[in-house]
Design an enzyme around this catalytic site. Structure first.
Site: not given
Length: 190
Positions: A136, A150
């Site tokens: 991330d 995402d």
């Protein structure tokens, strides 16, 4: 090819569901590639724990590794999350093979691309196959750190909710309308 001189030429199109399946799978593969490319870039250019401001406090790049699900839920259950996400990806592909609606093909393509983007991390990143941590690196104020996969999953969820609330089915028909008034293959050829 013309059958006789003066007869119109016709174009043979694959059946609508095949075109929608191809659209969804192509979008999914493209989203997966974009996700993996951005994660590769993030790991190459960013240092964990050293955020980089891009647009003031609105957008920062902040490399981190997530062993859990969205919003770091389920940390410590990576193997179970990997198995569940793999099953979901299979169900998405199965549903894609039946879709006849362009908006549904787009939604399912984004969902597949996002789901498989994070699955690739789970299967092929450290600490072990099937237990890998998801990369991330995008951070907004008051929001968990996320990635391109995402964004695909979240966008798909919003689009699916809109389509479902408006009564659009994956076969291109709409709830509450007679089939002959809704499904217009001539208008939905591309």
């Amino acid at each position: 090819m013309q059958a006789e001189a003066g007869t119109p030429l016709t174009t043979v199109h694959p059946p609508l569901h095949r075109r929608r399946t191809a659209l969804a799978l192509t979008l999914g593969a493209g989203w997966l590639a974009l996700d993996q490319l951005t994660k590769w870039w993030a790991e190459r250019e960013l240092v964990q724990g050293e955020p980089v401001q891009v647009v003031g406090d609105l957008l920062r790049l902040h490399l981190t590794y997530n062993s859990g699900a969205a919003f770091s839920m389920g940390t410590g259950s990576t193997g179970l999350l990997t198995a569940f996400a793999s099953l979901i990806a299979i169900v998405i592909v199965w549903q894609i093979t039946k879709v006849r609606s362009r908006p549904w093909a787009i939604a399912l393509g984004l969902l597949l691309g996002g789901a498989t983007g994070n699955l690739v991390d789970r299967y092929f990143r450290d600490p072990a196959p099937g237990l890998g941590h998801v990369v991330d690196f995008l951070r907004l104020p008051n929001f968990p750190i996320f990635n391109v996969a995402d964004i695909g999953v979240s966008s798909a969820a919003v689009l699916i909710a809109i389509l479902a609330l408006r009564g659009y089915r994956t076969d291109g028909t709409r709830e509450g309308y007679a089939t002959e008034n809704v499904a217009h293959p001539a208008r939905d050829e591309s």
